[in-house]
Design a protein around this motif. Sequence first.
Motif, PDB file in Angstrom:
ATOM      1  N   LEU A  50     -50.721  25.210  -1.638  1.00  0.00           N
ATOM      2  CA  LEU A  50     -51.459  25.095  -0.384  1.00  0.00           C
ATOM      3  C   LEU A  50     -50.764  25.868   0.722  1.00  0.00           C
ATOM      4  N   ASP A  51     -49.456  25.778   0.775  1.00  0.00           N
ATOM      5  CA  ASP A  51     -48.686  26.502   1.791  1.00  0.00           C
ATOM      6  C   ASP A  51     -48.965  28.006   1.707  1.00  0.00           C
TER       7      ASP A  51
ATOM      8  N   PHE B  57     -54.153  16.277  -3.327  1.00  0.00           N
ATOM      9  CA  PHE B  57     -53.720  17.052  -2.168  1.00  0.00           C
ATOM     10  C   PHE B  57     -54.401  16.576  -0.884  1.00  0.00           C
TER      11      PHE B  57
ATOM     12  N   SER C  99     -47.047  22.042  -7.457  1.00  0.00           N
ATOM     13  CA  SER C  99     -46.523  21.571  -6.177  1.00  0.00           C
ATOM     14  C   SER C  99     -47.443  21.935  -5.020  1.00  0.00           C
ATOM     15  N   SER C 100     -47.179  21.310  -3.880  1.00  0.00           N
ATOM     16  CA  SER C 100     -47.961  21.578  -2.677  1.00  0.00           C
ATOM     17  C   SER C 100     -47.707  22.988  -2.143  1.00  0.00           C
TER      18      SER C 100
ATOM     19  N   VAL D 104     -51.739  17.015   5.088  1.00  0.00           N
ATOM     20  CA  VAL D 104     -52.440  18.278   4.907  1.00  0.00           C
ATOM     21  C   VAL D 104     -53.498  18.482   5.988  1.00  0.00           C
TER      22      VAL D 104
END
Length: 339
Positions: free
Chosen positions: A252-253, A294, A248-249, A299
């Motif tokens: 990145l978080d 991504f 999942s994203s 983003v």
Amino acid sequence: MDRIILITGATMLENLSSVDWGILTHAYGKADDVPQLLRNLASHDEEVRKVALRSLYGTIYHQGTVYQASAYAVPFLLELVQQEEVQERESILSLLADLARGDAYHRQHMRIYTDEEKHDPSFQKQLEEEVFEVDCTHQAVKDGIPLYLELLAHQEVKIRTNAIYLLSYFRSEAAQLVPQLSTRFQYERDQGVYACLLYSVGILIKDQSVAYPDAFHLLEQSLEKGETDPIRVAAAMALIRTGSRSFSSRVLDVILEAIMHPETVENVYKELPWVEDGFLFEAVISLSQLPSSFHHSLVDPRLIDFLETVRAQDEETLDQIALDLALDLHSEMGLDPHF
């Protein structure tokens, strides 16, 4: 060269004289100084040990290159690691890790040779001999896997950490190593060692995460439910290292949040062997390896903030390589390069 076997059941280093070191070579010629350097690693004098370690880093492992004598030295390094009375064994484990990843001089510097030089028979012969030495050294270090696995339960944090780090260099043994490392999560209470376990598992299952669903799920769980920032960040970086496109994203978080507030992870990360140039440098490396899925507009603003943060840093850890990587990522994202 015959396969090197770990020496056990003998007085420490008593077999050093069984090797004809005078006919072997290292970065500075004959390797006849290696036996004494190995003995000095077991000295009770801290300065003697430090000088010996520095010297070995300049001879049997020199700026990423291994040599003829390197493979022959490995069994004795393994022997030293087995001895509880030997101090700073974590440093010997680090040297073994460097030897395991060492390369051939000509292969490392291929870019400086002309096509004519590369095709010269003498060049090819030299390269072949060097690659053979690399393979022998890697195999010699790999022969110590049973010992490294035993050290996963050692009481000293640095020894556990460096053993985990060393195991990550044997991806060919992932089928054996991933289950063993995964088992250690239920026992490990040190967040730095826990982070190192996550990272090493991610490296070992690189490009084959489908074959290790339990290990991949463990990384995902640590990302979502990890008890501390260093653990969640290590899980995020490990997931990126797997090469998978299915996470999942959230990865990145977690990384971007840590970049904006590095004080939440730096104290732990500066002790980890796989973060050689500091946390922010490692963050750049991780972001540069994100899959293209991504790279979308949602983003972009956060990456711009990240790149501005990188530019503002003065720490030595953010050297030109890190900035170049940031620029490359910036370019791949299709953002304005003039940040």
